[in-house]
Design an enzyme around this catalytic site. Structure first.
Site, short mmCIF file in Angstrom:
data_model
loop_
_atom_site.label_atom_id
_atom_site.label_comp_id
_atom_site.label_asym_id
_atom_site.label_seq_id
_atom_site.Cartn_x
_atom_site.Cartn_y
_atom_site.Cartn_z
N ARG A 3 4.90 25.03 19.42
CA ARG A 3 4.45 26.36 19.83
C ARG A 3 3.48 26.89 18.78
O ARG A 3 3.75 26.79 17.58
CB ARG A 3 5.63 27.35 19.89
CG ARG A 3 6.56 27.11 21.00
CD ARG A 3 7.31 28.33 21.42
NE ARG A 3 7.86 29.19 20.38
CZ ARG A 3 8.55 30.29 20.64
NH1 ARG A 3 8.77 30.65 21.90
NH2 ARG A 3 9.05 31.03 19.68
N ASP B 137 15.41 29.88 14.10
CA ASP B 137 14.58 28.70 14.37
C ASP B 137 15.46 27.45 14.27
O ASP B 137 15.81 27.01 13.17
CB ASP B 137 13.42 28.64 13.35
CG ASP B 137 12.43 27.54 13.70
OD1 ASP B 137 12.88 26.42 14.04
OD2 ASP B 137 11.22 27.79 13.64
C1 PRP Z 1 10.82 25.48 19.64
C2 PRP Z 1 11.91 24.83 20.46
C3 PRP Z 1 11.22 24.55 21.76
C4 PRP Z 1 10.28 25.70 21.88
C5 PRP Z 1 10.85 26.68 22.85
O1 PRP Z 1 9.98 24.52 19.14
O2 PRP Z 1 12.45 23.69 19.88
O3 PRP Z 1 10.51 23.33 21.76
O4 PRP Z 1 10.18 26.31 20.59
O5 PRP Z 1 9.99 27.71 23.08
P1 PRP Z 1 9.21 27.90 24.44
O6 PRP Z 1 10.23 27.82 25.51
O7 PRP Z 1 8.64 29.29 24.27
O8 PRP Z 1 8.14 26.87 24.54
P2 PRP Z 1 8.75 24.77 18.15
O9 PRP Z 1 7.48 24.50 18.87
O10 PRP Z 1 8.89 26.07 17.45
O11 PRP Z 1 8.89 23.59 17.15
P3 PRP Z 1 10.13 22.91 16.40
O12 PRP Z 1 10.86 22.13 17.42
O13 PRP Z 1 9.42 22.09 15.39
O14 PRP Z 1 10.95 24.02 15.79
N1 URA Z 2 12.50 28.23 19.10
C1 URA Z 2 13.57 28.47 18.29
O1 URA Z 2 13.93 27.60 17.49
N2 URA Z 2 14.19 29.65 18.41
C2 URA Z 2 13.81 30.60 19.27
O2 URA Z 2 14.43 31.67 19.32
C3 URA Z 2 12.70 30.35 20.09
C4 URA Z 2 12.07 29.15 20.00
#
Ligand code: PRP
Ligand code: URA
Length: 220
Positions: free
Chosen positions: A113, A211
């Site tokens: 994201r 997170d």
């Molecule tokens: C987080 C999570 C999902 C996403 C969800 O990942 O693991 O993949 O956000 O959010 P969304 O439904 O709004 O797309 P992020 O891209 O932050 O990376 P990470 O897995 O490295 O924490």
């Molecule tokens: N990804 C996360 O890890 N936490 C949230 O709340 C949303 C996206």
């Protein structure tokens, strides 16, 4: 079938909130929980989710002879499966599904994201050639806006995976994300452990847990 904010979602399964699950959810949401405990208890919930996902797979009747010489009319799994963890947080679910699905293939998709806009940025996918012949488990613990999941499903569909063969497993979801995904792809199945209230202005889940990837992989 499950109902979220008064709307019926025939393809959604929300785990039964037992005292066991409530306790596990409380531990992983607690800001004072240490990383080792977070990993242990998140893995336990992921195991429950993945077992539920395996229940969605078709079976056919199979009769065996037991050691008493009697027949037992049972069943066997049909069809091959592939898991697609969304990197990074989805990687936390990979070892859990490997423990319960012996012949599984693991594909990966790298989506992050954008920290400002919360929109998904697709980087790369690594998918087996025969993915369209498999039941596909998308693994990602957090369903927020649904952007990352929808980008993953779009990639799978470009690779000829039928929607009806996709099972998206997440641990914490929100109504907006459920609607974004199942409103766009009504034929996939989704399994979640709990549906939270909603998103804050940064598209983070409330009450949520923070997170997930940072906690699980120890990034402060
Ligand atoms: C987080 C999570 C999902 C996403 C969800 O990942 O693991 O993949 O956000 O959010 P969304 O439904 O709004 O797309 P992020 O891209 O932050 O990376 P990470 O897995 O490295 O924490
Ligand atoms: N990804 C996360 O890890 N936490 C949230 O709340 C949303 C996206």
């Amino acid at each position: 079938m499950a109902i979220v904010n008064g709307k019926e979602y025939p393809q959604l399964i929300i785990l039964k909130m037992t005292s066991q699950l409530r306790t596990l959810m409380t531990i992983i949401r607690d800001e004072n929980t240490k990383r080792n405990d977070f990993i242990f208890y998140a893995d336990r919930i992921n195991r429950l989710l993945i077992e539920e996902g395996l229940n969605c797979l078709p079976t056919s009747e199979k009769t065996v002879t037991t050691r008493t010489g009697e027949e037992y009319v049972g069943s066997e799994f049909v069809g091959k499966i592939c898991a697609v963890p969304i990197i990074r947080a989805g990687l936390s679910m990979e070892s859990v599904i490997r423990e319960v699905a012996k012949k599984i293939r693991i594909a990966h998709i790298l989506i992050q994201r954008d920290e400002e806009t919360a929109k998904p940025i697709f980087y790369k996918s690594w998918l087996p050639e025969d993915i369209k012949e498999r039941y596909v488990f998308i693994l990602d613990p957090m369903l927020a806006t649904g952007g990352s999941a929808n980008a993953t499903i779009a990639t799978l569909k470009e690779n000829q995976v039928d929607e009806s063969k996709i099972i998206f497993i997440n641990l914490v979801s929100v109504p907006e994300g459920i609607e974004a995904v199942l409103g766009t792809y009504p034929n996939i199945k989704m399994i979640t452990a709990e549906v939270d209230r909603g998103l804050n202005e940064n598209a983070f889940i409330l009450p949520g847990l923070g997170d997930f990837g940072d906690i699980y992989f120890g990034i402060d």
